[in-house]
Write a protein that holds these residues in place. Structure first.
Motif, PDB file in Angstrom:
ATOM      1  N   LYS A 140       0.799  -1.229   0.000  1.00  0.00           N
ATOM      2  CA  LYS A 140       0.000   0.000   0.000  1.00  0.00           C
ATOM      3  C   LYS A 140       0.827   1.273   0.000  1.00  0.00           C
ATOM      4  O   LYS A 140       0.303   2.356  -0.269  1.00  0.00           O
ATOM      5  N   LYS A 141       2.131   1.165   0.275  1.00  0.00           N
ATOM      6  CA  LYS A 141       2.974   2.353   0.328  1.00  0.00           C
ATOM      7  C   LYS A 141       3.900   2.489  -0.883  1.00  0.00           C
ATOM      8  O   LYS A 141       4.698   3.417  -0.940  1.00  0.00           O
ATOM      9  N   LEU A 142       3.774   1.583  -1.843  1.00  0.00           N
ATOM     10  CA  LEU A 142       4.632   1.639  -3.022  1.00  0.00           C
ATOM     11  C   LEU A 142       4.279   2.845  -3.884  1.00  0.00           C
ATOM     12  O   LEU A 142       3.159   2.955  -4.394  1.00  0.00           O
ATOM     13  N   GLU A 143       5.237   3.762  -4.032  1.00  0.00           N
ATOM     14  CA  GLU A 143       5.005   5.003  -4.764  1.00  0.00           C
ATOM     15  C   GLU A 143       5.793   5.102  -6.057  1.00  0.00           C
ATOM     16  O   GLU A 143       5.364   5.788  -6.982  1.00  0.00           O
ATOM     17  N   ARG A 144       6.940   4.438  -6.129  1.00  0.00           N
ATOM     18  CA  ARG A 144       7.801   4.525  -7.307  1.00  0.00           C
ATOM     19  C   ARG A 144       8.085   3.121  -7.839  1.00  0.00           C
ATOM     20  O   ARG A 144       8.564   2.258  -7.102  1.00  0.00           O
ATOM     21  N   LEU A 145       7.813   2.921  -9.125  1.00  0.00           N
ATOM     22  CA  LEU A 145       8.076   1.636  -9.767  1.00  0.00           C
ATOM     23  C   LEU A 145       8.766   1.878 -11.096  1.00  0.00           C
ATOM     24  O   LEU A 145       8.241   2.572 -11.967  1.00  0.00           O
ATOM     25  N   ASP A 146       9.957   1.320 -11.244  1.00  0.00           N
ATOM     26  CA  ASP A 146      10.743   1.490 -12.458  1.00  0.00           C
ATOM     27  C   ASP A 146      10.941   0.129 -13.117  1.00  0.00           C
ATOM     28  O   ASP A 146      11.668  -0.724 -12.601  1.00  0.00           O
ATOM     29  N   LEU A 147      10.276  -0.062 -14.257  1.00  0.00           N
ATOM     30  CA  LEU A 147      10.403  -1.297 -15.043  1.00  0.00           C
ATOM     31  C   LEU A 147      11.038  -1.016 -16.394  1.00  0.00           C
ATOM     32  O   LEU A 147      10.914  -1.820 -17.328  1.00  0.00           O
ATOM     33  N   SER A 148      11.724   0.081 -16.523  1.00  0.00           N
ATOM     34  CA  SER A 148      12.245   0.521 -17.818  1.00  0.00           C
ATOM     35  C   SER A 148      13.325  -0.402 -18.359  1.00  0.00           C
ATOM     36  O   SER A 148      13.990  -1.132 -17.621  1.00  0.00           O
ATOM     37  N   SER A 149      13.474  -0.367 -19.682  1.00  0.00           N
ATOM     38  CA  SER A 149      14.514  -1.108 -20.400  1.00  0.00           C
ATOM     39  C   SER A 149      14.463  -2.600 -20.097  1.00  0.00           C
ATOM     40  O   SER A 149      15.471  -3.224 -19.743  1.00  0.00           O
ATOM     41  N   ASN A 150      13.277  -3.149 -20.223  1.00  0.00           N
ATOM     42  CA  ASN A 150      13.075  -4.590 -20.144  1.00  0.00           C
ATOM     43  C   ASN A 150      12.305  -5.027 -21.395  1.00  0.00           C
ATOM     44  O   ASN A 150      12.346  -4.332 -22.411  1.00  0.00           O
ATOM     45  N   SER A 151      11.614  -6.139 -21.345  1.00  0.00           N
ATOM     46  CA  SER A 151      10.837  -6.638 -22.491  1.00  0.00           C
ATOM     47  C   SER A 151       9.474  -7.112 -22.008  1.00  0.00           C
ATOM     48  O   SER A 151       9.051  -8.237 -22.276  1.00  0.00           O
ATOM     49  N   ILE A 152       8.773  -6.245 -21.325  1.00  0.00           N
ATOM     50  CA  ILE A 152       7.566  -6.654 -20.621  1.00  0.00           C
ATOM     51  C   ILE A 152       6.345  -6.734 -21.532  1.00  0.00           C
ATOM     52  O   ILE A 152       5.540  -7.646 -21.424  1.00  0.00           O
ATOM     53  N   GLY A 153       6.160  -5.762 -22.429  1.00  0.00           N
ATOM     54  CA  GLY A 153       5.027  -5.823 -23.356  1.00  0.00           C
ATOM     55  C   GLY A 153       3.814  -5.053 -22.878  1.00  0.00           C
ATOM     56  O   GLY A 153       3.726  -4.593 -21.739  1.00  0.00           O
ATOM     57  N   ASN A 154       2.815  -4.938 -23.773  1.00  0.00           N
ATOM     58  CA  ASN A 154       1.642  -4.101 -23.538  1.00  0.00           C
ATOM     59  C   ASN A 154       0.775  -4.528 -22.366  1.00  0.00           C
ATOM     60  O   ASN A 154       0.024  -3.730 -21.815  1.00  0.00           O
ATOM     61  N   GLY A 155       0.853  -5.786 -21.991  1.00  0.00           N
ATOM     62  CA  GLY A 155       0.022  -6.260 -20.899  1.00  0.00           C
ATOM     63  C   GLY A 155       0.333  -5.635 -19.551  1.00  0.00           C
ATOM     64  O   GLY A 155      -0.384  -5.877 -18.581  1.00  0.00           O
ATOM     65  N   VAL A 156       1.363  -4.823 -19.490  1.00  0.00           N
ATOM     66  CA  VAL A 156       1.780  -4.253 -18.212  1.00  0.00           C
ATOM     67  C   VAL A 156       0.755  -3.271 -17.657  1.00  0.00           C
ATOM     68  O   VAL A 156       0.555  -3.183 -16.442  1.00  0.00           O
ATOM     69  N   PHE A 157       0.035  -2.540 -18.533  1.00  0.00           N
ATOM     70  CA  PHE A 157      -0.868  -1.502 -18.036  1.00  0.00           C
ATOM     71  C   PHE A 157      -2.060  -2.053 -17.255  1.00  0.00           C
ATOM     72  O   PHE A 157      -2.331  -1.606 -16.139  1.00  0.00           O
TER      73      PHE A 157
END
Length: 387
Positions: A140-157
């Motif tokens: 509940k306190k997670l404010e910053r998430l960095d998943l940049s420069s990977n190969s995750i794809g459109n399903g992330v949203f």
């Protein structure tokens, strides 16, 4: 004797007051055992994914010791992990190794006080979604998430839609494209706290811009280096009324919108910085941007502005203090009615990275200061031109 007793009493009082500085930090640094085990499990997941020895990757993460003192880990005063900076864990040692890390996201569910999680540059693929990325909603306190420069794809949203505490999200450099599917729009719109969104270095087209209305609280939007073409999306951007910083550089935008579209920019009362560098605009874009009431920084470098530029068109931008016109092929500037060209004594070699425009106090016009690299009488120097 009385003075000696008084001094002794003061000395004991001083020692008592200083005692917390020596004792408390050690107490505060004790990490939670459950979280220490979870950190070791994250490291073990690397062993499960790679055939080489992973100990050089996280050498301080061992079966003993204080985990709050481990590299890439920050704790609060109660010993709970609040930040995990796991950027580039693999390549920092094995530069040429590009095997995907099938990270099980459930390993992070033990960190109830986690506020910042950086997993960028780790060759993470869609496995992070299938193993329950949405389950991070329990943090509940997670404010910053960095998943940049990977190969995750459109399903992330859709998977991120449950992370209602997020304020900063970086998914740049993941090959994302298209726009939010209609059936996902309502789910994504729950990210009402999102302030900073990094979407650069993806494959988004101009149709994607309309989807951004789902994030009315955005203050910073980076769409650098995508496939945005055609008209400057003034109408779509006008819904982001809290926007302060916008980067649309390195795209293919080349059309100035209608006057109605341009006037809609007046809603962006907080926008103070915009980069349109490396697009294909001509000088007509200035008349559109003049409707931005609070603009302080404007980057138009590497556009097709023509050979001359009438600076007076910027007069309505009374807060502007930094203007970048470098690499635009300009041969002359009109500074308050005075044209500086190659025909004059000043020979422009090139424009520097900044051409500053400052409000002139107690006057209704702007004083222009153009800093250029010039050659005059075979002597090179950098003057300030006041006209």
């Amino acid at each position: 004797m009385k003075d000696w007793c008084l001094d002794k009493r003061q000395s004991w009082l001083l020692i008592f007051m200083m005692l917390p500085y020596f004792v408390v930090p050690r107490i505060q640094a004790l990490c939670v055992e459950e979280e220490r085990k979870a950190l070791l499990a994250i490291k073990a997941s690397l062993n499960d994914s790679y055939t080489y020895d992973v100990n050089p990757l996280l050498p301080t993460w061992v079966n003993h010791g204080e985990c709050c003192e481990w590299e890439r880990v920050k704790c609060d005063t109660t010993g709970h992990v609040t930040e995990l900076a796991l950027k580039n864990v693999i390549s920092i040692v094995y530069e040429d190794y590009h095997r995907v890390w099938p990270l099980n996201i459930s390993l992070f569910l033990h960190f109830n006080e986690l506020r910042s999680l950086n997993l960028s540059w780790n060759y993470i693929d869609n496995t992070i979604i299938t193993t329950g990325l949405a389950r991070l909603s329990s943090l509940k306190k997670l404010e910053r998430l960095d998943l940049s420069s990977n190969s995750i794809g459109n399903g992330v949203f859709p998977s991120l839609s449950s992370l209602t505490s997020l304020k900063v999200l970086d998914v740049s450099g993941n090959g994302l494209g298209g726009n939010f599917p209609a059936h996902d729009s309502e789910r994504v719109s729950v990210l009402k706290k999102l302030k900073i969104l990094h979407l650069g270095y993806n494959d988004f087209s101009e149709s994607f811009i309309a989807s951004l209305r789902l994030f009315p609280s955005l203050k910073v939007l980076y769409l650098r280096c995508n496939y945005l073409n055609g008209s400057f999306p003034a109408q779509a951007l006008s819904h982001l009324t809290n926007l302060e910083n916008l980067d649309l550089s390195f795209n293919g935008l080349n059309v100035t919108p209608s006057i109605e579209g341009c006037m809609s920019l007046m809603k962006l009362e907080r926008l103070h910085s915009i980069s349109l560098a490396d697009n294909k605009f001509n000088k007509s874009i200035i008349s559109c941007l003049s409707f931005l009431p609070s603009l302080k920084l404007l980057d138009l470098s590497s556009n097709d502005l023509g050979s001359s530029f009438p600076m007076q068109e910027l007069s309505s931008l009374r807060n502007l203090n930094t203007l970048d016109l470098s690499s635009c092929g300009l041969q002359s500037l009109t500074l308050n009615g005075y044209v500086v060209t190659k025909k004059h004594d000043f020979l422009f070699s090139h424009f520097t990275r900044s051409i500053s425009v400052h409000p002139y106090s107690n006057h209704n016009y702007i004083k222009y200061i153009c800093k250029c690299i010039v050659s005059y009488s075979n002597h090179n120097y950098t003057p300030d031109l006041y006209h």
